[in-house]
Design an enzyme around this catalytic site. Structure first.
Site, PDB file in Angstrom:
ATOM      1  N   CYS A 194      -4.551  -0.851  -2.166  1.00 52.63           N
ATOM      2  CA  CYS A 194      -4.842   0.323  -2.684  1.00 52.63           C
ATOM      3  C   CYS A 194      -4.795   1.139  -3.679  1.00 52.63           C
ATOM      4  O   CYS A 194      -5.010   0.587  -4.950  1.00 52.63           O
ATOM      5  CB  CYS A 194      -2.668   1.014  -2.964  1.00 52.63           C
ATOM      6  SG  CYS A 194      -1.935   2.664  -2.886  1.00 52.63           S
ATOM      7  N   ASP A 248       1.143  -1.113  -0.059  1.00 50.88           N
ATOM      8  CA  ASP A 248       0.400  -0.072   0.288  1.00 50.88           C
ATOM      9  C   ASP A 248       0.912   1.229  -0.005  1.00 50.88           C
ATOM     10  O   ASP A 248       2.144   1.003   0.577  1.00 50.88           O
ATOM     11  CB  ASP A 248      -0.722  -0.082   1.638  1.00 50.88           C
ATOM     12  CG  ASP A 248      -2.008   1.288   1.515  1.00 50.88           C
ATOM     13  OD1 ASP A 248      -2.214   1.539  -0.380  1.00 50.88           O
ATOM     14  OD2 ASP A 248      -1.822   1.883   2.498  1.00 50.88           O
ATOM     15  N   SER A 249      -0.121   2.783  -0.420  1.00 50.86           N
ATOM     16  CA  SER A 249       1.097   3.740  -0.199  1.00 50.86           C
ATOM     17  C   SER A 249       1.578   3.965   0.677  1.00 50.86           C
ATOM     18  O   SER A 249       1.731   5.239   1.230  1.00 50.86           O
ATOM     19  CB  SER A 249       0.107   5.281  -1.320  1.00 50.86           C
ATOM     20  OG  SER A 249      -1.038   4.585  -0.523  1.00 50.86           O
ATOM     21  N   GLU A 267      -7.237   9.822   9.804  1.00 50.32           N
ATOM     22  CA  GLU A 267      -6.005   9.019  10.168  1.00 50.32           C
ATOM     23  C   GLU A 267      -5.161   9.842  11.349  1.00 50.32           C
ATOM     24  O   GLU A 267      -3.888  10.282  12.408  1.00 50.32           O
ATOM     25  CB  GLU A 267      -4.663  10.143   9.051  1.00 50.32           C
ATOM     26  CG  GLU A 267      -4.875   9.430   8.055  1.00 50.32           C
ATOM     27  CD  GLU A 267      -3.812   8.667   7.181  1.00 50.32           C
ATOM     28  OE1 GLU A 267      -2.680  10.171   7.482  1.00 50.32           O
ATOM     29  OE2 GLU A 267      -3.366   8.011   6.456  1.00 50.32           O
ATOM     30  N   HIS A 301      -8.980   3.374   4.550  1.00 51.83           N
ATOM     31  CA  HIS A 301      -9.480   4.358   5.288  1.00 51.83           C
ATOM     32  C   HIS A 301     -10.630   4.021   5.939  1.00 51.83           C
ATOM     33  O   HIS A 301     -11.141   4.179   7.015  1.00 51.83           O
ATOM     34  CB  HIS A 301      -9.052   5.294   5.667  1.00 51.83           C
ATOM     35  CG  HIS A 301      -7.204   6.223   4.934  1.00 51.83           C
ATOM     36  ND1 HIS A 301      -6.558   5.272   4.319  1.00 51.83           N
ATOM     37  CD2 HIS A 301      -6.881   6.681   6.346  1.00 51.83           C
ATOM     38  CE1 HIS A 301      -5.209   6.182   4.547  1.00 51.83           C
ATOM     39  NE2 HIS A 301      -5.594   6.579   5.675  1.00 51.83           N
ATOM     40  N   CYS A 343     -12.650   2.985  -0.889  1.00 43.60           N
ATOM     41  CA  CYS A 343     -10.986   3.862  -0.363  1.00 43.60           C
ATOM     42  C   CYS A 343     -11.027   2.822   1.201  1.00 43.60           C
ATOM     43  O   CYS A 343     -11.254   3.078   2.187  1.00 43.60           O
ATOM     44  CB  CYS A 343     -11.071   5.535   0.190  1.00 43.60           C
ATOM     45  SG  CYS A 343      -9.339   6.052   1.122  1.00 43.60           S
TER      46      CYS A 343
END
Lengths: 273, 273
Positions: free
Chosen positions: A72, A9-10, A151, A186, A184
């Site tokens: 990702c 993943d990034s 985050e 997240h 996404c």
């Protein structure tokens, strides 16, 4: 097959995919590489994303992985086909599994997708859906506030609820979809907030859960499943700050999953491969 | 890839799988062969089931199918591995897709399976679950009244509710499972009754839906998806009485799926292949 499965993943987002892989495939060993130093990939050129992805892939190939999961959205969009055609191990991405699950769940063929601006603009989900069924109508909505919110660890409470409510309003007002893809990595961390906001009549789909389920099928299909009663020790690598990575990983892998006790995290400079 | 997908079953039960395949893969053409004349396969010897299954497979191979779906629990248990190893087209069965979906949904790792006596006694579902996660506990329950009830068209109303309630009582009394697999292709027709009886906190999984979803992945993985905007004409074959078969098919494929208008049903004697 006592070989690990590679997950790239990034950054940290793919940890939600890794968490689901470990839950649904508890005998398997996973090697996770997050390119946190060069994250996010979204604003980068296709050429750059392809180069960075290949660097990560080569790092994991050296560790003799038996399968690769591209956790990702951006890297999946740019490199999945190429990697599938080039590598001699199975490769899966995070876009098609969510699309197929949405087709399974949706009865009215109206499907919503939320993601970063890059993912929504790329039309990767609509393309994956319409190639299977041209009668599907897709409503995409970019949700820029969600990644920074997650985050920052704002995963519940009035502030989080307010952000989710405001951001999703355009999608709610259209009010036609019966299925919503969290496009996404997240977003699974705020799945309950999204579900509450959209209502229980909407099926909310987490790409990570669906990717793990498809990984399980592809392993079985290629007879690559770990058969023994293994207690795997996973390894996590980050190109960025190891303490920051550990902090996020620990907070994301909380109970009831609690697998970090068997995880080793190592720093690997992005220049090292 | 303008080639059809073959679907075989011992009788009419596999029609629920075919219905889901057509719903989730609307561009694809399906050839269905139901061995209604020699149905049910459950009480037959392994040798006999293997022989009958191979006869069906050879009939469809002559029609140049690009993938085979074994929409029958008994035939899957006895022939899936052999067919996967022998044929040079992808082959999928109905057992593993339900198992993988259950693992995805279950949070407490306690999974119920209902099916015919043969399927429950074969332990095919517990085996498919435990090979992936040895901590899963499986409660199997044979439900002999369900197949005759469905074939008699008793799909709702007090009588159907009473049968479902009485039959599922042992499973409800254990009250630990959070996920229930419908391990028989007839059962999707009474899914709502089962869901009501078990309660909304139980995730009820239809093997047909999950098999169709995995078929979609395997087609994409092998680049076999039909890309055009086709309006497929499906073909259904039965070794038994064609009018009886048409009656069941018409009642099972009712709105909102309504695909039988594009279906041709032919009789094929079981001695003909």
């Amino acid at each position: 097959m006592k070989q690990p499965i590679g997950v790239i993943d990034s950054g940290v987002g793919g940890l939600t995919v890794a968490r689901e892989l470990m839950r649904q495939l508890p005998k398997e060993t996973f090697l996770y590489l997050g390119d946190t130093k060069r994250c996010p990939y979204g604003p980068r050129s296709e050429e750059e994303v392809r180069a960075f992805t290949w660097q990560m892939v080569n790092f994991l190939l050296e560790k003799n992985i038996k399968m690769l999961v591209i956790a990702c959205n951006t890297a999946t969009a740019y490199t999945l086909t190429e990697l599938q055609e080039t590598l001699n191990i199975p490769v899966i991405g995070v876009i098609e599994p969510g699309a197929r699950a949405a087709i399974k769940f949706s009865r009215n063929k109206r499907i919503g997708v939320i993601g970063t601006e890059g993912t929504i603009e790329s039309k990767a989900y609509p393309n994956a859906l319409v190639v299977i069924d041209q009668n599907i109508r897709v409503n995409g909505l970019a949700c820029p506030p969600f990644v920074p919110m997650v985050e920052d660890g704002i995963l519940s409470g009035p502030k989080a609820e307010g952000i989710v409510s405001n951001t999703l309003r355009p999608l709610k007002e259209m009010n036609h979809i019966d299925t919503l893809i969290l496009g996404c990595t997240h977003y699974p961390l705020i799945k309950d907030l999204v579900q509450n906001e959209m209502g229980n009549h909407i099926q909310v789909i987490s790409s990570g859960e669906e990717t793990a389920r498809e990984a399980s099928l592809i392993l079985a299909y290629h007879k690559l499943l770990e058969k023994g009663n293994a207690s795997p020790v996973h390894e996590f690598y980050t190109t960025g700050d190891i303490e920051k990575f550990r902090l996020v990983a620990n907070s994301w892998f909380e109970e009831p999953v609690q697998i970090l006790k068997s995880v080793r995290i190592e720093h690997v400079p992005s220049s090292a491969y």
